[in-house]
Design a protein around this motif. Sequence first.
Motif, PDB file in Angstrom:
ATOM      1  N   ILE A 116     -20.291   9.466   5.727  1.00 29.48           N
ATOM      2  CA  ILE A 116     -19.165  10.173   5.695  1.00 29.48           C
ATOM      3  C   ILE A 116     -18.500  10.233   7.258  1.00 29.48           C
ATOM      4  CG2 ILE A 116     -19.819  12.865   6.265  1.00 29.48           C
ATOM      5  CD1 ILE A 116     -17.031  11.909   4.345  1.00 29.48           C
ATOM      6  N   SER A 117     -16.654  10.211   7.287  1.00 29.84           N
ATOM      7  CA  SER A 117     -16.647   9.613   8.981  1.00 29.84           C
ATOM      8  C   SER A 117     -15.388  10.456   8.506  1.00 29.84           C
ATOM      9  CB  SER A 117     -17.355   8.098   9.439  1.00 29.84           C
ATOM     10  OG  SER A 117     -15.479   7.819   8.510  1.00 29.84           O
ATOM     11  N   GLU A 118     -14.642  11.015   9.559  1.00 33.61           N
ATOM     12  CA  GLU A 118     -13.740  11.033  10.035  1.00 33.61           C
ATOM     13  C   GLU A 118     -12.454  10.557   9.221  1.00 33.61           C
ATOM     14  OE1 GLU A 118     -10.242  12.890  12.938  1.00 33.61           O
ATOM     15  OE2 GLU A 118     -11.606  11.818  14.500  1.00 33.61           O
ATOM     16  N   GLU A 119     -12.182   9.075   9.035  1.00 37.21           N
ATOM     17  CA  GLU A 119     -11.435   7.708   9.333  1.00 37.21           C
ATOM     18  C   GLU A 119     -11.514   8.186   7.174  1.00 37.21           C
ATOM     19  OE1 GLU A 119     -12.239   6.394  12.654  1.00 37.21           O
ATOM     20  OE2 GLU A 119     -13.320   7.446  11.429  1.00 37.21           O
ATOM     21  N   GLU A 120     -13.227   8.880   6.773  1.00 36.62           N
ATOM     22  CA  GLU A 120     -13.255   8.515   5.272  1.00 36.62           C
ATOM     23  C   GLU A 120     -12.896   9.997   4.255  1.00 36.62           C
ATOM     24  OE1 GLU A 120     -17.494   5.908   4.821  1.00 36.62           O
ATOM     25  OE2 GLU A 120     -17.631   7.157   6.343  1.00 36.62           O
ATOM     26  N   ASP A 121     -12.929  11.577   5.537  1.00 33.58           N
ATOM     27  CA  ASP A 121     -12.808  12.146   4.791  1.00 33.58           C
ATOM     28  C   ASP A 121     -11.275  12.740   4.836  1.00 33.58           C
ATOM     29  OD1 ASP A 121     -13.585  15.043   4.473  1.00 33.58           O
ATOM     30  OD2 ASP A 121     -12.446  15.484   6.343  1.00 33.58           O
ATOM     31  N   ILE A 122     -10.378  11.540   5.228  1.00 28.31           N
ATOM     32  CA  ILE A 122      -8.979  11.299   4.905  1.00 28.31           C
ATOM     33  C   ILE A 122      -8.780  11.361   3.659  1.00 28.31           C
ATOM     34  CG2 ILE A 122      -6.852  10.402   5.984  1.00 28.31           C
ATOM     35  CD1 ILE A 122      -7.462  10.414   9.048  1.00 28.31           C
ATOM     36  N   VAL A 123      -9.448  10.058   3.133  1.00 26.52           N
ATOM     37  CA  VAL A 123      -9.013   9.628   1.878  1.00 26.52           C
ATOM     38  C   VAL A 123      -9.012  10.526   0.160  1.00 26.52           C
ATOM     39  CG1 VAL A 123      -9.945   7.626   0.175  1.00 26.52           C
ATOM     40  CG2 VAL A 123     -10.233   7.453   2.321  1.00 26.52           C
ATOM     41  N   ASN A 124      -8.068  10.595  -0.093  1.00 22.93           N
ATOM     42  CA  ASN A 124      -7.970  11.631  -0.913  1.00 22.93           C
ATOM     43  C   ASN A 124      -9.066  11.841  -2.114  1.00 22.93           C
ATOM     44  OD1 ASN A 124      -6.868  12.617  -4.794  1.00 22.93           O
ATOM     45  ND2 ASN A 124      -4.993  12.686  -3.155  1.00 22.93           N
ATOM     46  N   GLU A 125      -9.698  12.557  -2.526  1.00 27.56           N
ATOM     47  CA  GLU A 125     -11.106  13.080  -3.687  1.00 27.56           C
ATOM     48  C   GLU A 125     -10.876  11.792  -4.843  1.00 27.56           C
ATOM     49  OE1 GLU A 125     -13.344  14.520  -2.513  1.00 27.56           O
ATOM     50  OE2 GLU A 125     -11.920  15.241  -0.569  1.00 27.56           O
ATOM     51  N   GLN A 126     -10.039  11.509  -5.180  1.00 28.61           N
ATOM     52  CA  GLN A 126      -9.789  10.616  -6.444  1.00 28.61           C
ATOM     53  C   GLN A 126     -11.102   9.289  -5.630  1.00 28.61           C
ATOM     54  OE1 GLN A 126      -5.848  10.427  -6.709  1.00 28.61           O
ATOM     55  NE2 GLN A 126      -6.163   9.168  -8.144  1.00 28.61           N
ATOM     56  N   PHE A 127     -10.234   8.646  -4.906  1.00 30.79           N
ATOM     57  CA  PHE A 127     -10.430   7.822  -4.471  1.00 30.79           C
ATOM     58  C   PHE A 127     -11.979   6.969  -3.798  1.00 30.79           C
ATOM     59  CE2 PHE A 127      -6.105   7.327  -3.944  1.00 30.79           C
ATOM     60  CZ  PHE A 127      -5.775   6.449  -4.930  1.00 30.79           C
ATOM     61  N   LYS A 128     -12.994   8.223  -4.009  1.00 29.67           N
ATOM     62  CA  LYS A 128     -14.186   8.279  -3.186  1.00 29.67           C
ATOM     63  C   LYS A 128     -15.402   9.337  -4.438  1.00 29.67           C
ATOM     64  CE  LYS A 128     -12.859  11.459  -0.716  1.00 29.67           C
ATOM     65  NZ  LYS A 128     -12.857  12.356   1.583  1.00 29.67           N
ATOM     66  N   ASP A 129     -16.692   8.568  -3.943  1.00 28.66           N
ATOM     67  CA  ASP A 129     -17.213   9.325  -4.992  1.00 28.66           C
ATOM     68  C   ASP A 129     -17.978  11.240  -4.183  1.00 28.66           C
ATOM     69  OD1 ASP A 129     -19.969   9.393  -6.344  1.00 28.66           O
ATOM     70  OD2 ASP A 129     -21.113   9.885  -4.274  1.00 28.66           O
ATOM     71  N   LYS A 130     -18.362  11.744  -5.159  1.00 29.96           N
ATOM     72  CA  LYS A 130     -18.165  13.206  -4.642  1.00 29.96           C
ATOM     73  C   LYS A 130     -19.345  13.530  -4.188  1.00 29.96           C
ATOM     74  CE  LYS A 130     -20.980  14.265  -9.036  1.00 29.96           C
ATOM     75  NZ  LYS A 130     -21.044  13.350  -9.790  1.00 29.96           N
ATOM     76  N   ASN A 131     -20.715  12.742  -4.339  1.00 28.48           N
ATOM     77  CA  ASN A 131     -21.495  12.501  -2.382  1.00 28.48           C
ATOM     78  C   ASN A 131     -21.285  11.647  -1.777  1.00 28.48           C
ATOM     79  OD1 ASN A 131     -23.001  14.607  -4.551  1.00 28.48           O
ATOM     80  ND2 ASN A 131     -22.834  12.994  -5.725  1.00 28.48           N
ATOM     81  N   ASN A 132     -20.208  11.310  -1.655  1.00 34.41           N
ATOM     82  CA  ASN A 132     -19.759  10.195  -0.066  1.00 34.41           C
ATOM     83  C   ASN A 132     -21.035   8.789  -0.575  1.00 34.41           C
ATOM     84  OD1 ASN A 132     -18.052  12.201   0.616  1.00 34.41           O
ATOM     85  ND2 ASN A 132     -19.666  13.041   1.778  1.00 34.41           N
ATOM     86  N   SER A 133     -21.413   8.491  -1.368  1.00 38.12           N
ATOM     87  CA  SER A 133     -22.042   7.583  -1.066  1.00 38.12           C
ATOM     88  C   SER A 133     -21.418   6.108  -1.668  1.00 38.12           C
ATOM     89  CB  SER A 133     -23.058   7.284  -3.119  1.00 38.12           C
ATOM     90  OG  SER A 133     -22.339   7.383  -4.028  1.00 38.12           O
ATOM     91  N   TRP A 134     -19.693   6.702  -1.777  1.00 40.50           N
ATOM     92  CA  TRP A 134     -19.185   4.901  -1.844  1.00 40.50           C
ATOM     93  C   TRP A 134     -17.492   5.605  -1.129  1.00 40.50           C
ATOM     94  CZ3 TRP A 134     -15.132   5.364  -4.991  1.00 40.50           C
ATOM     95  CH2 TRP A 134     -15.390   5.607  -6.764  1.00 40.50           C
ATOM     96  N   ILE A 135     -17.206   4.962  -1.279  1.00 40.54           N
ATOM     97  CA  ILE A 135     -15.566   4.994  -0.478  1.00 40.54           C
ATOM     98  C   ILE A 135     -14.423   4.263  -1.045  1.00 40.54           C
ATOM     99  CG2 ILE A 135     -15.821   4.763   1.378  1.00 40.54           C
ATOM    100  CD1 ILE A 135     -13.505   7.058   1.823  1.00 40.54           C
ATOM    101  N   GLY A 136     -13.185   4.451  -1.740  1.00 39.15           N
ATOM    102  CA  GLY A 136     -12.207   3.540  -1.775  1.00 39.15           C
ATOM    103  C   GLY A 136     -11.482   2.983  -0.810  1.00 39.15           C
ATOM    104  N   VAL A 137     -10.764   1.440  -0.472  1.00 39.05           N
ATOM    105  CA  VAL A 137     -10.355   0.995   0.848  1.00 39.05           C
ATOM    106  C   VAL A 137      -9.012   0.796   0.037  1.00 39.05           C
ATOM    107  CG1 VAL A 137     -12.195   0.420   2.075  1.00 39.05           C
ATOM    108  CG2 VAL A 137     -11.477  -0.605   0.196  1.00 39.05           C
TER     109      VAL A 137
END
Length: 347
Positions: A116-137
Amino acid sequence: MRRYIPLLIIGLCVLFVVLASLLYMTQSVGKKQVADKFIPVTKTLTVYTTIPVEMASIIANEYQKEANIQVNFIPVSKDELLNHFQQDDIENIDMVLTDSRVLENLSDANKLTSNISEEEDIVNEQFKDKNNSWIGVWYDPIVFCYNLDYVKNNWHIPLTWDELAQNNNIKIGMTDFMVASAAANVLYSLSEDKNVENTMMLMQQIHPKVVRYAKYLSTPVRMVGMGEADIAVSVQSEAIRYINDNYPLNIIYPKDGTAYQLTAVGIVKDSKQQVEANHFIKWLLGDDVQISLQKNRYYYVPTNYTSLTYKEFAGKNIKFLAKNNIFDDNARKAILDEWVTNIRLKN
Protein backbone atom coordinates in the motif's frame (compact mmCIF):
# COMPACT_ATOMS: atom_id res chain seq x y z
CA MET A 1 61.45 34.14 -52.34
CA ARG A 2 63.25 30.96 -51.35
CA ARG A 3 64.11 32.39 -47.92
CA TYR A 4 60.38 32.54 -47.05
CA ILE A 5 59.78 28.86 -47.80
CA PRO A 6 61.08 27.66 -44.39
CA LEU A 7 58.87 30.24 -42.64
CA LEU A 8 55.87 29.04 -44.66
CA ILE A 9 56.56 25.43 -43.74
CA ILE A 10 56.92 26.35 -40.06
CA GLY A 11 53.62 28.30 -40.24
CA LEU A 12 51.80 25.35 -41.77
CA CYS A 13 53.20 23.03 -39.09
CA VAL A 14 52.02 25.39 -36.34
CA LEU A 15 48.57 25.61 -37.95
CA PHE A 16 48.38 21.84 -38.18
CA VAL A 17 49.28 21.46 -34.50
CA VAL A 18 46.65 24.05 -33.50
CA LEU A 19 43.92 22.35 -35.57
CA ALA A 20 44.87 18.92 -34.23
CA SER A 21 44.71 20.25 -30.67
CA LEU A 22 41.29 21.79 -31.25
CA LEU A 23 39.99 18.55 -32.76
CA TYR A 24 41.29 16.53 -29.83
CA MET A 25 39.74 18.89 -27.29
CA THR A 26 36.37 18.81 -29.13
CA GLN A 27 36.33 15.01 -29.17
CA SER A 28 37.32 14.86 -25.51
CA VAL A 29 34.51 17.22 -24.50
CA GLY A 30 32.02 15.24 -26.61
CA LYS A 31 33.09 11.97 -25.02
CA LYS A 32 32.82 13.51 -21.56
CA GLN A 33 29.29 14.76 -22.29
CA VAL A 34 28.25 11.30 -23.50
CA ALA A 35 29.84 9.76 -20.41
CA ASP A 36 28.02 12.23 -18.19
CA LYS A 37 24.66 11.35 -19.82
CA PHE A 38 25.17 7.58 -19.57
CA ILE A 39 24.03 6.11 -16.27
CA PRO A 40 24.68 2.39 -15.87
CA VAL A 41 21.77 0.17 -14.88
CA THR A 42 22.17 -0.87 -11.25
CA LYS A 43 19.16 -3.16 -10.65
CA THR A 44 16.76 -5.42 -12.51
CA LEU A 45 13.10 -6.22 -11.82
CA THR A 46 11.80 -9.45 -13.36
CA VAL A 47 8.11 -9.42 -14.22
CA TYR A 48 5.77 -12.09 -15.59
CA THR A 49 3.26 -10.43 -17.93
CA THR A 50 0.49 -11.21 -20.39
CA ILE A 51 0.41 -7.76 -22.02
CA PRO A 52 1.64 -7.46 -25.64
CA VAL A 53 5.41 -7.75 -26.07
CA GLU A 54 5.67 -4.39 -27.86
CA MET A 55 3.77 -2.68 -25.07
CA ALA A 56 6.00 -4.28 -22.43
CA SER A 57 9.08 -3.08 -24.30
CA ILE A 58 7.78 0.51 -24.31
CA ILE A 59 7.20 0.40 -20.55
CA ALA A 60 10.59 -1.16 -19.83
CA ASN A 61 12.51 1.37 -21.94
CA GLU A 62 10.69 4.33 -20.43
CA TYR A 63 11.20 3.16 -16.84
CA GLN A 64 14.89 2.48 -17.39
CA LYS A 65 15.34 6.06 -18.55
CA GLU A 66 13.31 7.33 -15.62
CA ALA A 67 14.60 5.22 -12.73
CA ASN A 68 17.84 3.59 -13.90
CA ILE A 69 16.27 0.16 -13.29
CA GLN A 70 15.88 -2.47 -15.98
CA VAL A 71 12.51 -4.19 -16.09
CA ASN A 72 12.86 -7.66 -17.53
CA PHE A 73 9.40 -8.63 -18.78
CA ILE A 74 8.81 -12.34 -19.36
CA PRO A 75 5.78 -12.79 -21.68
CA VAL A 76 3.55 -15.75 -20.78
CA SER A 77 -0.06 -16.80 -21.31
CA LYS A 78 -2.48 -16.70 -18.40
CA ASP A 79 -2.45 -20.48 -18.07
CA GLU A 80 1.35 -20.61 -18.22
CA LEU A 81 1.61 -17.93 -15.57
CA LEU A 82 -0.67 -19.77 -13.17
CA ASN A 83 1.17 -23.05 -13.81
CA HIS A 84 4.50 -21.44 -12.93
CA PHE A 85 3.12 -20.37 -9.56
CA GLN A 86 1.41 -23.70 -8.90
CA GLN A 87 4.72 -25.48 -9.48
CA ASP A 88 6.70 -22.85 -7.52
CA ASP A 89 8.68 -22.11 -10.66
CA ILE A 90 9.02 -18.46 -9.71
CA GLU A 91 12.61 -18.08 -8.59
CA ASN A 92 13.84 -14.50 -9.05
CA ILE A 93 10.36 -13.34 -10.19
CA ASP A 94 9.54 -10.03 -8.54
CA MET A 95 6.19 -8.98 -9.96
CA VAL A 96 3.21 -9.89 -12.13
CA LEU A 97 1.45 -7.52 -14.58
CA THR A 98 -1.67 -9.11 -16.03
CA ASP A 99 -5.46 -9.34 -16.00
CA SER A 100 -6.88 -8.73 -12.52
CA ARG A 101 -8.62 -12.12 -12.43
CA VAL A 102 -5.25 -13.87 -12.66
CA LEU A 103 -3.99 -11.81 -9.74
CA GLU A 104 -7.12 -12.69 -7.78
CA ASN A 105 -6.16 -16.35 -8.15
CA LEU A 106 -2.58 -15.66 -7.05
CA SER A 107 -3.81 -13.66 -4.08
CA ASP A 108 -6.12 -16.49 -3.01
CA ALA A 109 -3.13 -18.85 -3.19
CA ASN A 110 -1.12 -16.48 -0.94
CA LYS A 111 1.51 -15.86 -3.63
CA LEU A 112 1.50 -12.06 -3.41
CA THR A 113 2.56 -9.64 -0.72
CA SER A 114 0.36 -6.93 0.75
CA ASN A 115 1.35 -3.50 -0.51
CA ILE A 116 0.00 0.00 0.00
CA SER A 117 1.12 3.57 -0.69
CA GLU A 118 -0.44 7.00 -0.93
CA GLU A 119 -0.76 6.67 -4.72
CA GLU A 120 -2.44 3.28 -4.41
CA ASP A 121 -4.80 4.48 -1.71
CA ILE A 122 -6.26 6.97 -4.21
CA VAL A 123 -7.41 4.21 -6.56
CA ASN A 124 -11.11 3.27 -6.35
CA GLU A 125 -11.85 0.15 -4.33
CA GLN A 126 -13.30 -1.69 -7.33
CA PHE A 127 -9.89 -1.55 -9.02
CA LYS A 128 -7.84 -3.20 -6.27
CA ASP A 129 -7.73 -6.16 -3.94
CA LYS A 130 -9.41 -5.73 -0.58
CA ASN A 131 -6.21 -6.98 1.10
CA ASN A 132 -3.95 -4.74 -1.00
CA SER A 133 -2.16 -7.70 -2.61
CA TRP A 134 -2.66 -6.27 -6.13
CA ILE A 135 -3.81 -3.03 -7.69
CA GLY A 136 -5.28 -2.11 -11.09
CA VAL A 137 -3.20 0.33 -13.12
CA TRP A 138 -5.44 0.84 -16.17
CA TYR A 139 -8.66 -0.53 -17.66
CA ASP A 140 -10.35 -0.85 -21.04
CA PRO A 141 -14.16 -0.45 -21.02
CA ILE A 142 -16.56 -1.88 -23.57
CA VAL A 143 -18.28 0.87 -25.59
CA PHE A 144 -20.87 1.31 -28.32
CA CYS A 145 -18.89 2.68 -31.26
CA TYR A 146 -21.22 4.24 -33.85
CA ASN A 147 -20.65 5.27 -37.44
CA LEU A 148 -21.25 9.05 -37.59
CA ASP A 149 -23.42 8.75 -40.71
CA TYR A 150 -25.71 6.37 -38.84
CA VAL A 151 -25.96 8.84 -35.94
CA LYS A 152 -26.80 11.73 -38.31
CA ASN A 153 -29.48 9.78 -40.17
CA ASN A 154 -31.28 8.26 -37.17
CA TRP A 155 -33.16 10.32 -34.63
CA HIS A 156 -32.94 7.53 -32.06
CA ILE A 157 -29.86 5.43 -31.45
CA PRO A 158 -29.61 2.65 -28.84
CA LEU A 159 -28.04 3.88 -25.61
CA THR A 160 -28.56 0.75 -23.50
CA TRP A 161 -28.15 -3.00 -23.96
CA ASP A 162 -31.92 -3.46 -24.01
CA GLU A 163 -32.37 -0.76 -26.66
CA LEU A 164 -29.62 -2.39 -28.73
CA ALA A 165 -31.42 -5.72 -28.54
CA GLN A 166 -34.80 -4.24 -29.43
CA ASN A 167 -33.67 -2.17 -32.42
CA ASN A 168 -34.47 -4.14 -35.57
CA ASN A 169 -32.86 -1.74 -38.03
CA ILE A 170 -29.25 -1.86 -36.98
CA LYS A 171 -26.18 -3.78 -38.14
CA ILE A 172 -23.83 -4.84 -35.36
CA GLY A 173 -20.19 -5.87 -35.40
CA MET A 174 -18.68 -7.53 -32.33
CA THR A 175 -15.79 -9.76 -31.36
CA ASP A 176 -16.56 -13.42 -30.79
CA PHE A 177 -16.80 -14.10 -27.05
CA MET A 178 -14.93 -17.35 -27.64
CA VAL A 179 -11.69 -15.73 -28.84
CA ALA A 180 -11.16 -12.72 -26.55
CA SER A 181 -11.57 -12.44 -22.80
CA ALA A 182 -12.15 -8.68 -23.08
CA ALA A 183 -15.21 -9.37 -25.24
CA ALA A 184 -16.41 -12.27 -23.09
CA ASN A 185 -16.47 -9.96 -20.06
CA VAL A 186 -19.66 -8.51 -21.56
CA LEU A 187 -21.35 -11.88 -21.31
CA TYR A 188 -20.19 -12.53 -17.75
CA SER A 189 -20.93 -9.03 -16.44
CA LEU A 190 -24.41 -8.97 -17.97
CA SER A 191 -25.06 -12.44 -16.55
CA GLU A 192 -24.21 -11.23 -13.07
CA ASP A 193 -26.19 -8.01 -13.49
CA LYS A 194 -29.31 -9.39 -15.15
CA ASN A 195 -28.87 -13.12 -14.32
CA VAL A 196 -27.90 -15.76 -16.88
CA GLU A 197 -31.38 -16.47 -18.25
CA ASN A 198 -32.17 -12.82 -19.01
CA THR A 199 -28.73 -12.32 -20.52
CA MET A 200 -29.23 -15.23 -22.90
CA MET A 201 -32.58 -13.79 -23.96
CA LEU A 202 -30.84 -10.45 -24.58
CA MET A 203 -28.15 -12.14 -26.67
CA GLN A 204 -30.78 -14.04 -28.66
CA GLN A 205 -32.31 -10.70 -29.65
CA ILE A 206 -28.92 -9.20 -30.56
CA HIS A 207 -27.69 -12.23 -32.53
CA PRO A 208 -29.76 -11.74 -35.76
CA LYS A 209 -28.40 -8.19 -36.12
CA VAL A 210 -24.75 -9.22 -35.85
CA VAL A 211 -23.13 -8.86 -39.27
CA ARG A 212 -20.00 -10.63 -38.12
CA TYR A 213 -18.46 -12.17 -35.02
CA ALA A 214 -14.85 -11.09 -35.50
CA LYS A 215 -11.66 -12.84 -34.39
CA TYR A 216 -9.92 -9.65 -33.28
CA LEU A 217 -10.90 -6.76 -31.01
CA SER A 218 -10.05 -4.21 -33.72
CA THR A 219 -12.19 -5.71 -36.51
CA PRO A 220 -15.67 -4.52 -35.38
CA VAL A 221 -14.40 -0.93 -35.11
CA ARG A 222 -12.86 -1.09 -38.57
CA MET A 223 -16.14 -2.48 -39.95
CA VAL A 224 -18.08 0.47 -38.53
CA GLY A 225 -15.48 2.94 -39.76
CA MET A 226 -15.79 1.48 -43.28
CA GLY A 227 -19.61 1.56 -43.16
CA GLU A 228 -19.95 -2.24 -43.08
CA ALA A 229 -21.84 -2.04 -39.78
CA ASP A 230 -23.67 0.69 -37.85
CA ILE A 231 -22.33 -0.06 -34.39
CA ALA A 232 -19.44 -1.97 -32.91
CA VAL A 233 -19.56 -3.47 -29.44
CA SER A 234 -15.86 -3.01 -28.78
CA VAL A 235 -13.13 -2.10 -26.35
CA GLN A 236 -12.57 1.63 -26.05
CA SER A 237 -8.84 1.42 -26.81
CA GLU A 238 -9.46 0.19 -30.36
CA ALA A 239 -12.20 2.75 -30.95
CA ILE A 240 -9.92 5.62 -29.91
CA ARG A 241 -7.13 4.29 -32.11
CA TYR A 242 -9.40 4.42 -35.20
CA ILE A 243 -10.83 7.81 -34.21
CA ASN A 244 -7.28 9.16 -34.07
CA ASP A 245 -6.81 7.77 -37.59
CA ASN A 246 -9.73 9.99 -38.69
CA TYR A 247 -12.37 7.28 -39.09
CA PRO A 248 -15.94 8.67 -38.78
CA LEU A 249 -16.74 7.21 -35.37
CA ASN A 250 -18.37 8.21 -32.12
CA ILE A 251 -18.14 6.51 -28.71
CA ILE A 252 -21.12 6.03 -26.40
CA TYR A 253 -21.01 4.35 -22.99
CA PRO A 254 -24.06 2.12 -22.35
CA LYS A 255 -26.26 3.98 -19.90
CA ASP A 256 -27.22 0.80 -18.05
CA GLY A 257 -23.58 -0.08 -17.42
CA THR A 258 -20.68 -1.66 -19.22
CA ALA A 259 -17.99 -4.26 -18.71
CA TYR A 260 -14.26 -3.63 -18.63
CA GLN A 261 -10.95 -5.46 -18.57
CA LEU A 262 -8.62 -4.42 -15.77
CA THR A 263 -4.84 -4.73 -16.03
CA ALA A 264 -3.30 -4.98 -12.58
CA VAL A 265 0.04 -5.51 -10.89
CA GLY A 266 1.17 -7.39 -7.80
CA ILE A 267 4.44 -8.07 -5.99
CA VAL A 268 5.51 -11.67 -5.54
CA LYS A 269 5.68 -12.61 -1.87
CA ASP A 270 9.22 -14.01 -2.05
CA SER A 271 10.69 -11.13 -4.06
CA LYS A 272 13.89 -9.71 -2.59
CA GLN A 273 13.20 -6.33 -4.20
CA GLN A 274 10.03 -5.24 -2.45
CA VAL A 275 11.02 -1.56 -2.26
CA GLU A 276 12.04 -1.36 -5.93
CA ALA A 277 8.85 -3.18 -6.97
CA ASN A 278 6.74 -0.74 -4.96
CA HIS A 279 8.41 2.21 -6.69
CA PHE A 280 7.65 0.65 -10.06
CA ILE A 281 3.97 0.34 -9.11
CA LYS A 282 3.87 4.01 -8.14
CA TRP A 283 5.33 4.87 -11.54
CA LEU A 284 2.77 2.69 -13.35
CA LEU A 285 0.04 4.73 -11.66
CA GLY A 286 1.47 8.01 -12.93
CA ASP A 287 1.28 10.05 -16.12
CA ASP A 288 4.66 9.22 -17.68
CA VAL A 289 3.76 5.65 -18.58
CA GLN A 290 0.39 6.67 -20.03
CA ILE A 291 1.94 9.40 -22.16
CA SER A 292 4.46 6.92 -23.57
CA LEU A 293 1.75 4.34 -24.28
CA GLN A 294 -0.49 6.88 -26.00
CA LYS A 295 2.40 8.03 -28.19
CA ASN A 296 2.58 4.42 -29.34
CA ARG A 297 -1.21 4.10 -29.89
CA TYR A 298 -2.16 2.29 -26.69
CA TYR A 299 -5.16 4.02 -25.15
CA TYR A 300 -6.22 2.78 -21.72
CA VAL A 301 -7.98 4.57 -18.87
CA PRO A 302 -5.74 5.08 -15.81
CA THR A 303 -7.18 3.93 -12.48
CA ASN A 304 -5.52 6.92 -10.80
CA TYR A 305 -8.23 9.57 -11.16
CA THR A 306 -5.86 12.35 -10.05
CA SER A 307 -3.58 11.88 -13.07
CA LEU A 308 -3.67 14.33 -15.97
CA THR A 309 -4.11 11.55 -18.52
CA TYR A 310 -7.22 10.32 -16.70
CA LYS A 311 -8.75 13.78 -16.92
CA GLU A 312 -8.27 13.77 -20.70
CA PHE A 313 -10.65 10.83 -21.17
CA ALA A 314 -14.25 11.78 -21.90
CA GLY A 315 -15.78 8.82 -20.08
CA LYS A 316 -14.73 9.64 -16.57
CA ASN A 317 -18.11 8.80 -15.06
CA ILE A 318 -18.76 5.46 -16.69
CA LYS A 319 -21.38 3.27 -15.09
CA PHE A 320 -19.99 -0.23 -14.69
CA LEU A 321 -21.84 -3.49 -14.59
CA ALA A 322 -21.10 -5.91 -11.77
CA LYS A 323 -17.45 -6.96 -11.56
CA ASN A 324 -18.37 -10.52 -12.62
CA ASN A 325 -16.53 -12.00 -9.65
CA ILE A 326 -19.31 -14.29 -8.43
CA PHE A 327 -18.55 -16.77 -11.21
CA ASP A 328 -15.62 -19.14 -10.93
CA ASP A 329 -13.88 -20.53 -14.01
CA ASN A 330 -16.30 -23.46 -14.30
CA ALA A 331 -19.35 -21.20 -14.10
CA ARG A 332 -17.90 -18.84 -16.70
CA LYS A 333 -17.19 -21.77 -19.00
CA ALA A 334 -20.78 -22.98 -18.58
CA ILE A 335 -22.13 -19.51 -19.49
CA LEU A 336 -19.90 -19.32 -22.57
CA ASP A 337 -20.85 -22.84 -23.63
CA GLU A 338 -24.54 -21.99 -23.37
CA TRP A 339 -24.07 -18.92 -25.54
CA VAL A 340 -22.10 -20.89 -28.13
CA THR A 341 -24.54 -23.80 -28.27
CA ASN A 342 -27.88 -22.01 -28.06
CA ILE A 343 -27.10 -18.69 -29.78
CA ARG A 344 -23.79 -18.43 -31.63
CA LEU A 345 -24.09 -21.70 -33.55
CA LYS A 346 -27.85 -22.06 -33.60
CA ASN A 347 -29.63 -20.73 -36.70
